[in-house]
Design an enzyme around this catalytic site. Structure first.
Site, PDB file in Angstrom:
ATOM      1  CE  LYS A 108     122.945  17.697  57.939  1.00 35.04           C
ATOM      2  NZ  LYS A 108     122.007  16.987  58.857  1.00 35.04           N
ATOM      3  CD  GLU A 130     133.135  18.917  58.011  1.00 36.67           C
ATOM      4  OE1 GLU A 130     133.853  19.355  57.079  1.00 36.67           O
ATOM      5  OE2 GLU A 130     132.189  19.549  58.503  1.00 36.67           O
ATOM      6  CB  SER A 397     115.035  18.928  60.427  1.00 33.52           C
ATOM      7  OG  SER A 397     115.269  18.035  61.505  1.00 33.52           O
TER       8      SER A 397
HETATM    9  C1  LIG Z   1     121.911  17.328  60.229  1.00 29.40           C
HETATM   10  C2  LIG Z   1     120.531  17.327  60.729  1.00 29.40           C
HETATM   11  C3  LIG Z   1     120.103  18.232  61.733  1.00 29.40           C
HETATM   12  C4  LIG Z   1     121.035  19.178  62.421  1.00 29.40           C
HETATM   13  O1  LIG Z   1     121.610  20.178  61.643  1.00 29.40           O
HETATM   14  P1  LIG Z   1     121.179  21.713  61.788  1.00 29.40           P
HETATM   15  O2  LIG Z   1     122.225  22.424  61.013  1.00 29.40           O
HETATM   16  O3  LIG Z   1     121.186  22.059  63.243  1.00 29.40           O
HETATM   17  O4  LIG Z   1     119.838  21.838  61.201  1.00 29.40           O
HETATM   18  C5  LIG Z   1     118.773  18.225  62.116  1.00 29.40           C
HETATM   19  N1  LIG Z   1     117.895  17.359  61.568  1.00 29.40           N
HETATM   20  C6  LIG Z   1     118.263  16.476  60.611  1.00 29.40           C
HETATM   21  C7  LIG Z   1     117.244  15.550  60.075  1.00 29.40           C
HETATM   22  C8  LIG Z   1     119.589  16.426  60.171  1.00 29.40           C
HETATM   23  O5  LIG Z   1     119.945  15.552  59.230  1.00 29.40           O
END
Ligand SMILES: *Cc1c(COP(=O)(O)O)cnc(C)c1O
Length: 413
Positions: A108, A130, A397
């Site tokens: 993010k 938010e 992610s």
């Molecule tokens: C917020 C988050 C997601 C989901 O958000 P996407 O917009 O679908 O990528 C996925 N993995 C992590 C670690 C997150 O913090």
């Protein structure tokens, strides 16, 4: 196609994006996207679109953004060959794109920094958004602290209580956390509250959306900021293996980490793209968030997209073991990629996700976020069906430190 054939014309730079993969001027990917807004928000959002278009074409803006990615986020992130996991599953080679190693521990930060730079360029003083689980709020508060902007995060009262450590983090970073007591006191009310505050003073505020969702230009802008993930991965896999991967696998909530990985490969037709949604406790009833699988066209948060909704068009209650991906909508470009046949969307259940979380932790010594564990869970199913010279890249992610207490509780049951 054999690797030798597919590698023939492959160069380190990703091919230019075909128009099918770009939004038109009004922000539509085919029938999906656009900007469905109340009249008083039309001009403020059009201003964001104009300013983003100018910034993205400005080499000075791009250079400032790239410098933050390398000097602050720690990019490029590793592309790690998970040899133990691959051997254990007995099939394709699995590589992990290590977004969990970024500063703040997830992907993010890639887009919150971009949004903060755009807000400054536009002369705005406060980033507003938010947050549900608090991950976007923390990433945005981090970007605000770094760039010297103020930050205001709206959060439902129920989430404030549930996600206390993230509330503390945001406040330590200097953000003002606004507790929303209306209605169900959760994410939906937090969106309305943040949007209401923004609409009352768009001179002061920059609305910083946390995924590839919302009205134009956010689905394009957030995707562009995240696309560094796939550009790096593409060069890294060519360097490591001399060939493109066969599959890319990523978890989909709103869809930003998935599009971040996919975008540089969209023009590589041999590379199959798979988004993994929360199957939760099963697709009967509402204990899931499988928007791509079960959603129908509708309007949510200013965009036309696939939505999990009731007969009256009200977004459904959703559930996932991972609180960062329990969203009843999805980024409009995902709906378009499915329609074009360019990407497939599958589900991983809570149980499969929890098992994948444990498996990766034990075999590689890497604790993944529960969101990312959905992608790992699909790779666990897919790898054994493939040959040992085939390659899967999984987008890891985020890191799972935030989830360890919750997982320990679940495992104790
Ligand atoms: C917020 C988050 C997601 C989901 O958000 P996407 O917009 O679908 O990528 C996925 N993995 C992590 C670690 C997150 O913090």
């Amino acid at each position: 196609m054999s690797h030798a054939d597919s590698a023939h014309a492959v160069t380190a730079d990703a091919p230019a994006l075909h128009p099918d993969y770009q939004a038109d001027e009004a922000g539509f990917f085919g029938e999906f996207g656009g900007a469905e807004l109340p009249p008083h928000l039309v001009e403020p959002m059009a201003e964001v679109a104009r300013e983003y278009a100018a910034a993205s074409a400005d080499p000075a803006f791009q250079a400032e953004y790239q410098a933050l990615l390398s000097k602050y986020v720690g990019r490029p992130s590793l592309l790690y060959y998970a040899e133990n996991l691959s051997r254990k599953l007995g099939g394709a080679k699995i590589y992990l794109k290590r977004e969990d190693l970024n500063h703040t521990g997830a992907h993010k930060i890639n887009h919150t920094l971009g949004e903060a730079l755009l807000a400054k360029r536009m002369g705005k003083r406060t980033l507003i958004a938010e947050t549900g689980a608090g991950q976007h709020g923390v990433a945005l508060a981090t970007a605000a602290a770094l760039t010297g902007l103020k930050c205001e995060i709206h959060m439902g009262a129920i989430d404030v209580a549930k996600q206390h450590p993230n509330v503390v983090r945001m406040e330590l970073l200097g953000a003002k956390v606004v507790t929303v007591e209306e209605g169900g006191r959760s994410l939906k009310e937090a969106v309305d509250s943040a949007f209401g505050t923004y609409a009352a003073d768009p001179e002061e505020y920059f609305f910083a959306i946390g995924s590839v969702v919302g009205p134009h230009p956010y689905p394009t802008m957030v995707r562009d900021f995240q696309s560094v993930v796939g550009r790096e991965a593409r060069a890294q896999i060519l360097e490591a293996e001399g060939t493109l991967p066969d599959y890319l696998v990523a978890a989909v909530g709103g869809g930003s980490n998935a599009l971040g990985l996919f975008t540089a490969f969209l023009g590589d037709e041999s590379v199959k793209l798979v988004g993994v949604e929360p199957g939760g406790e099963g697709l009967e009833g509402t204990r899931h968030a499988a928007t791509m699988t079960l959603g129908t066209p509708g309007v949510l948060h200013g965009m036309r997209t696939k939505v999990l909704q009731d007969a009256a068009g009200e977004p459904s209650a959703v559930h996932s073991i991972a609180s960062g991906i329990d969203y009843p909508g999805v980024g409009p470009q995902h709906a378009r990629l499915e329609q074009l046949g360019r990407a497939d969307y599958v589900i991983a259940s809570d149980a499969e996700t929890l098992a994948a979380f444990q498996l990766l932790t034990r075999t590689e010594g890497i604790i993944p976020a529960l969101e990312s564990s959905h992608a790992v869970a699909h790779a666990v199913k897919l790898a054994p069906t493939l040959a040992t010279d085939e390659i899967i890249i999984v987008n890891l992610s985020g890191r799972g430190d935030k989830d360890v207490d919750f997982v320990a509780e679940l495992l104790a049951k």
